[in-house]
Design an enzyme around this catalytic site. Sequence first.
Site, PDB file in Angstrom:
ATOM      1  N   ARG A  75      64.695 -10.797  -4.635  1.00  0.00           N
ATOM      2  CA  ARG A  75      63.725 -10.740  -5.259  1.00  0.00           C
ATOM      3  C   ARG A  75      62.889  -9.417  -5.355  1.00  0.00           C
ATOM      4  O   ARG A  75      62.785  -8.926  -4.270  1.00  0.00           O
ATOM      5  CB  ARG A  75      62.831 -11.901  -4.978  1.00  0.00           C
ATOM      6  CG  ARG A  75      61.405 -12.122  -5.995  1.00  0.00           C
ATOM      7  CD  ARG A  75      60.803 -13.622  -5.777  1.00  0.00           C
ATOM      8  NE  ARG A  75      59.641 -13.562  -6.714  1.00  0.00           N
ATOM      9  CZ  ARG A  75      58.248 -12.827  -6.522  1.00  0.00           C
ATOM     10  NH1 ARG A  75      57.962 -12.700  -4.906  1.00  0.00           N
ATOM     11  NH2 ARG A  75      57.366 -12.892  -7.498  1.00  0.00           N
ATOM     12  N   ASP A  85      43.910 -10.846  -2.660  1.00  0.00           N
ATOM     13  CA  ASP A  85      44.199  -9.138  -2.912  1.00  0.00           C
ATOM     14  C   ASP A  85      42.748  -8.539  -2.816  1.00  0.00           C
ATOM     15  O   ASP A  85      41.727  -9.180  -3.689  1.00  0.00           O
ATOM     16  CB  ASP A  85      44.533  -9.106  -4.144  1.00  0.00           C
ATOM     17  CG  ASP A  85      46.270  -9.567  -4.186  1.00  0.00           C
ATOM     18  OD1 ASP A  85      46.644  -9.446  -3.218  1.00  0.00           O
ATOM     19  OD2 ASP A  85      46.637  -9.404  -5.453  1.00  0.00           O
ATOM     20  N   HIS A 117      47.514 -14.767   0.928  1.00  0.00           N
ATOM     21  CA  HIS A 117      46.280 -13.523   1.132  1.00  0.00           C
ATOM     22  C   HIS A 117      45.885 -13.947  -0.112  1.00  0.00           C
ATOM     23  O   HIS A 117      46.299 -14.376  -1.074  1.00  0.00           O
ATOM     24  CB  HIS A 117      47.108 -12.393   1.596  1.00  0.00           C
ATOM     25  CG  HIS A 117      47.974 -11.799   0.357  1.00  0.00           C
ATOM     26  ND1 HIS A 117      49.105 -12.085   0.423  1.00  0.00           N
ATOM     27  CD2 HIS A 117      47.539 -10.904  -0.568  1.00  0.00           C
ATOM     28  CE1 HIS A 117      49.596 -11.536  -0.703  1.00  0.00           C
ATOM     29  NE2 HIS A 117      48.773 -10.631  -1.131  1.00  0.00           N
ATOM     30  N   HIS A 175      47.444 -16.599  -2.632  1.00  0.00           N
ATOM     31  CA  HIS A 175      48.915 -16.301  -2.785  1.00  0.00           C
ATOM     32  C   HIS A 175      49.762 -16.110  -1.887  1.00  0.00           C
ATOM     33  O   HIS A 175      49.458 -15.255  -0.842  1.00  0.00           O
ATOM     34  CB  HIS A 175      49.004 -15.673  -4.215  1.00  0.00           C
ATOM     35  CG  HIS A 175      48.548 -14.288  -3.960  1.00  0.00           C
ATOM     36  ND1 HIS A 175      47.292 -13.899  -4.212  1.00  0.00           N
ATOM     37  CD2 HIS A 175      49.322 -13.181  -3.868  1.00  0.00           C
ATOM     38  CE1 HIS A 175      47.156 -12.651  -3.851  1.00  0.00           C
ATOM     39  NE2 HIS A 175      48.469 -12.028  -4.046  1.00  0.00           N
TER      40      HIS A 175
HETATM   41  O1  LIG Z   1      55.670 -10.684  -4.388  1.00  0.00           O
HETATM   42  C1  LIG Z   1      55.028 -11.394  -4.860  1.00  0.00           C
HETATM   43  O2  LIG Z   1      54.934 -12.289  -5.758  1.00  0.00           O
HETATM   44  C2  LIG Z   1      53.537 -11.083  -4.535  1.00  0.00           C
HETATM   45  C3  LIG Z   1      53.078  -9.993  -4.034  1.00  0.00           C
HETATM   46  C4  LIG Z   1      51.592  -9.545  -3.577  1.00  0.00           C
HETATM   47  O3  LIG Z   1      50.967 -10.695  -3.502  1.00  0.00           O
HETATM   48  C5  LIG Z   1      51.088  -8.509  -3.326  1.00  0.00           C
HETATM   49  O4  LIG Z   1      51.829  -7.225  -3.535  1.00  0.00           O
HETATM   50  O5  LIG Z   1      49.881  -8.518  -3.058  1.00  0.00           O
HETATM   51 FE   LIG Z   2      48.836 -10.139  -3.441  1.00  0.00          FE
END
Ligand SMILES: O=C(O)CCC(=O)C(=O)O
Ligand SMILES: [Fe+2]
Length: 373
Positions: A304, A239, A237, A294
């Site tokens: 994680r 942001d 996605h 990403h």
């Molecule tokens: O956990 C991650 O590395 C990405 C998180 C992410 O892309 C988000 O919260 O928008």
């Molecule tokens: Fe994100």
Amino acid sequence: MPSRVSDGFRSHPLHFNQHKHLDFNSLKELPESHAWTTSPLDHYPCTDPINTTAAAAATTTTESVPVIDLNDQNALDQVGHACRNWGVFQVSNHGIKTSLLHEVESAGKRLFSLPIQQKLRAARSPDGVSGYGVARISSFFPKHMWSEGFTIFGSPAEQARRLWPHGYSNFCEVIEEYEREMKQLAGRLMWLILGSLGIAQEDVKWDGAKGDFTGGIQLNSYPACPDPDRAMGLAAHTDSTLLTILYQNNTSGLQVLREGSGWATVQPIPGALVVNVGDLLHILSNGLYPSVLHRAVVNRTQHRLSIAYLYGPPANVPISPLPKLVGPTHPPLYRPVTWTEYLDIKAKHFNKALALVRLRGHFNKALLAGDDR
Ligand SMILES: O=C(O)CCC(=O)C(=O)O
Ligand SMILES: [Fe+2]
């Protein structure tokens, strides 16, 4: 969060009872509901259908996302180069104390290690913004993701009280301090990024701005997964922010799509923060700084955790390509859109949102007609 920004979420309620809340730690096998039929690593949307090169690359690359020392005298140039070529970079010497990063990390761990029934007491309501739940983008995918999240916009107190009726103040103090520090850093980074485009504060008018630039926190937890190759932590996605600042613990999982190369893993560097260009900065820069696609992958042995600070403009300010960046040879590529309106479009059309605010009338109509949601 200004109420009008949250309206962007509320207008498209997400019905969580359709989504399975799993007690991840008790599972020895990947349930069918979370097993992606084709490798999830090949499954990603094309953010901008006009730009098909990004969609063509499904491979991985060993190239590394730029790391920029904010105290370096060349930081401005490096930021410009990273934004133009990657849409993402890591920063060191950013001024956020390592102790605060560790505190927010342990607050997150404390939250996600609670029993599922307790977490569900703070579940995000279908039309709500803050609270515990699955990723908002889940409804656009046929399979569930191997992750859980907790969103905080505004005061964390109401949700925290539901989780820990008698001991929520420490969580709130840490989150509030983190929010304050991140907001300051995000402002500094925004002006640095705009500075790298030759834009000074006096070049930008935030028309009719009521309220402040603001942000929210998204805590993401990715438990160790029994079958990581068939699971997806968080699907690809972009942001819906101006920019996002992400802290990840010492476990890798974040991948960014580098146009023409493939997916690059953003290796965790102790104390560093990941900064990515969001859709609104993509619009402000008239597409010069791409909003980076990403995703998060999972692994077999390690839990994680990531903490994203989602930074955006005052809710009612129309965001459009900056006048200094447009001209006869560089026509504006996007129409003005407020953060609230953009969130609304994103909630409905997900990865087509940026293309839908692009100034190509006939093309956008065709896209809407072909919307497959
Ligand atoms: O956990 C991650 O590395 C990405 C998180 C992410 O892309 C988000 O919260 O928008
Ligand atoms: Fe994100």
